[in-house]
Design a protein around this motif. Structure first.
Motif, PDB file in Angstrom:
ATOM      1  N   LYS A  18     -10.564  -1.032  53.891  1.00  0.00           N
ATOM      2  CA  LYS A  18     -11.056  -0.759  54.590  1.00  0.00           C
ATOM      3  C   LYS A  18     -12.331   0.166  54.435  1.00  0.00           C
ATOM      4  CE  LYS A  18     -10.967   0.546  59.066  1.00  0.00           C
ATOM      5  NZ  LYS A  18     -10.414   1.681  60.298  1.00  0.00           N
ATOM      6  N   VAL A  19     -12.005   1.027  52.609  1.00  0.00           N
ATOM      7  CA  VAL A  19     -12.973   2.310  53.468  1.00  0.00           C
ATOM      8  C   VAL A  19     -13.829   1.608  52.561  1.00  0.00           C
ATOM      9  CG1 VAL A  19     -13.590   4.123  51.539  1.00  0.00           C
ATOM     10  CG2 VAL A  19     -11.214   4.228  53.013  1.00  0.00           C
ATOM     11  N   VAL A  20     -13.667   0.874  51.093  1.00  0.00           N
ATOM     12  CA  VAL A  20     -14.630  -0.107  50.657  1.00  0.00           C
ATOM     13  C   VAL A  20     -15.630  -1.187  51.291  1.00  0.00           C
ATOM     14  CG1 VAL A  20     -14.921  -1.782  48.441  1.00  0.00           C
ATOM     15  CG2 VAL A  20     -12.811  -0.239  48.392  1.00  0.00           C
ATOM     16  N   ARG A  21     -14.766  -1.477  51.900  1.00  0.00           N
ATOM     17  CA  ARG A  21     -16.171  -2.229  53.373  1.00  0.00           C
ATOM     18  C   ARG A  21     -16.622  -1.910  54.690  1.00  0.00           C
ATOM     19  NH1 ARG A  21     -11.336  -5.808  54.696  1.00  0.00           N
ATOM     20  NH2 ARG A  21     -11.054  -4.548  56.391  1.00  0.00           N
ATOM     21  N   GLU A  22     -16.002  -0.540  54.896  1.00  0.00           N
ATOM     22  CA  GLU A  22     -17.378   0.016  55.807  1.00  0.00           C
ATOM     23  C   GLU A  22     -18.043   0.587  54.558  1.00  0.00           C
ATOM     24  OE1 GLU A  22     -14.733   3.289  57.910  1.00  0.00           O
ATOM     25  OE2 GLU A  22     -13.808   2.029  58.873  1.00  0.00           O
ATOM     26  N   ARG A  23     -17.723   1.278  53.470  1.00  0.00           N
ATOM     27  CA  ARG A  23     -19.411   1.622  52.742  1.00  0.00           C
ATOM     28  C   ARG A  23     -20.022   0.811  52.539  1.00  0.00           C
ATOM     29  NH1 ARG A  23     -20.035   6.525  49.732  1.00  0.00           N
ATOM     30  NH2 ARG A  23     -20.900   5.347  47.679  1.00  0.00           N
TER      31      ARG A  23
END
Ligand code: C2E
Ligand code: CA
Ligand code: CA
Ligand code: CA
Length: 280
Positions: A18-23
Motif C-alpha cells: 500500500k505504501v509503495v502504491r501510494e508513493r
C-alpha cells in the motif's frame, strides 16, 4: 500460532504494498501538479535584531493535492527530485517568488527593503541555474543582491565543482548563497571556508536545545564565532521561544526565523501580518 504468524506476515506485506502504491501515485501526481496549478508558495518571515524587524522572507512550497489536501514538502520534494519534476518546479518557484517579493516591496508599507530566500534542490545546480535565476530576477525587476539561494552542504558536495562554477557566477552577479540546515552535514570547519557561501543557517535541532543544555549553547556559540571569523552572515532557524532568541542575541546571532515570529504565511495573509507587526 503458525497461521497467526502467517497472517501477520500477510498483513505486513499488504501494508508495504500500500505504501509503495501510494508513493507511486504521488510520484505520478507531482509530475502534473505544476501545470494543474496545485502548487503554492508560503512565505516565512526572516527577522533581524533584538526587535525582530522583518528583513526578508523564505519561500516554501505547498502542494494542494486534489484528494489528499495539503501535502507538506517533506512528503513530496524527494519524489519531485526522483521524477525530475523539481527542475520545472524549482524554476517556477524562482519566478513566482521574485515577482511576489517585488510586488510587496512596491505595495506594502515598511517592505521597501524586503529580501528573498529560495531553496534550491541539488538537481538545480547545473548549467540552467544561472539563466534561470537571472531571468527570474530581471523579469521581476529585482536586484540580484536581494536574493539568497539556500543550498544544503550535501547538495553542494554532490558535485562541488559544478556548484562552485554556477553559484560562483551568481555570486559574482550579486546573489548570495546560504548553507541551509547547517551543522547536520559532515563537513569539517576547514571545509566551510572553501564552500561558495555568504550565510549559514543554523539548523533548528541546535536551537531547540539551547535553553535545555549548556552543551547546546557551546555548540551554537562555536558555529556563530566560526561564521564571524569567516566573514559569513548567520541566521538561526526554528526559533520558537523568547529565551532562545535572548540566548542567540547574547551569542551575537543577528538574524532569526521561526514560529516565535511567524509560521510560513500564504500570500493573501502577508499584508495583515505586516500591518500587525508594524502596529506591535
Ligand atoms: P527548510 O529549508 O529547512 O525550511 C524550514 C522549514 O522549517 C519549513 O518547513 C518551516 O515551516 C519549518 N519551520 C520554520 N520555523 C520553524 C519553527 O520554529 N519550528 C519548527 N518546528 N519548524 C519551523 P516546510 O515548509 O515544511 O519545508 C520543509 C523543507 O522542504 C524545507 O526545509 C526545504 O528543505 C524543503 N522545501 C520547501 N520549499 C522548497 C522549495 O521551494 N524547493 C526545494 N528544493 N525545497 C523546498
Ligand atoms: Ca531553507
Ligand atoms: Ca533549514
Ligand atoms: Ca530542512
Amino acid at each position: 500460532a503458525k497461521s497467526c504468524g502467517k497472517n501477520q506476515v500477510a498483513t505486513y506485506t499488504v501494508g508495504v504494498d500500500k505504501v509503495v502504491r501510494e508513493r507511486a501515485v504521488l510520484a505520478s501526481d507531482i509530475r502534473t501538479a505544476l501545470f494543474k496549478d496545485e502548487l503554492e508558495l508560503y512565505y516565512q518571515p526572516l527577522v533581524s535584531g533584538a526587535d525582530g524587524r522583518l528583513s526578508g522572507v523564505e519561500a516554501l512550497l505547498r502542494w494542494h493535492h486534489p484528494q489528499r489536501g495539503l501535502v507538506p514538502p517533506i512528503e513530496f520534494i524527494q519524489l519531485a527530485e526522483e521524477t525530475g519534476a523539481i527542475r520545472d518546479i524549482g524554476a517556477w518557484v524562482l519566478r513566482t517568488a521574485a515577482l511576489q517579493v517585488s510586488t510587496w516591496r512596491r505595495e506594502l508599507p515598511g517592505c521597501a527593503d524586503l529580501e528573498l530566500s529560495v531553496n534550491l534542490s541539488p538537481l538545480q545546480l547545473g548549467e540552467e541555474l544561472v539563466p534561470e535565476v537571472l531571468g527570474a530576477l530581471s523579469a521581476a525587476g529585482l536586484a540580484p543582491g536581494l536574493l539568497t539561494l539556500e543550498v544544503t552542504e550535501s547538495s553542494l558536495l554532490a558535485d562541488l565543482e559544478s556548484a562552485r562554477t554556477h553559484l560562483g557566477a551568481l555570486r559574482s552577479a550579486g546573489c548570495r548563497v546560504a548553507i541551509d540546515d547547517f551543522g547536520t552535514g559532515y563537513s569539517s570547519l576547514s571545509y566551510l571556508s572553501r564552500l561558495p557561501a555568504d550565510q549559514v543557517k543554523i539548523d533548528r535541532s541546535f536551537i531547540r536545545d539551547l535553553d535545555q543544555y549548556s552543551g547546546a549553547v557551546a555548540l551554537v556559540k562555536g558555529i556563530i564565532d566560526m561564521a564571524a571569523a569567516l566573514g559569513l552572515d548567520v541566521l538561526a532557524e526554528g526559533v520558537e521561544e523568547m529565551t532562545q532568541q535572548v540566548i542567540l542575541g547574547e551569542l551575537g546571532c543577528p538574524r532569526y526565523q521561526g514560529y516565535l515570529f511567524s509560521r510560513p504565511i500564504p500570500v493573501g495573509e502577508f499584508g495583515a501580518f505586516v500591518a500587525r507587526s508594524a502596529g506591535a
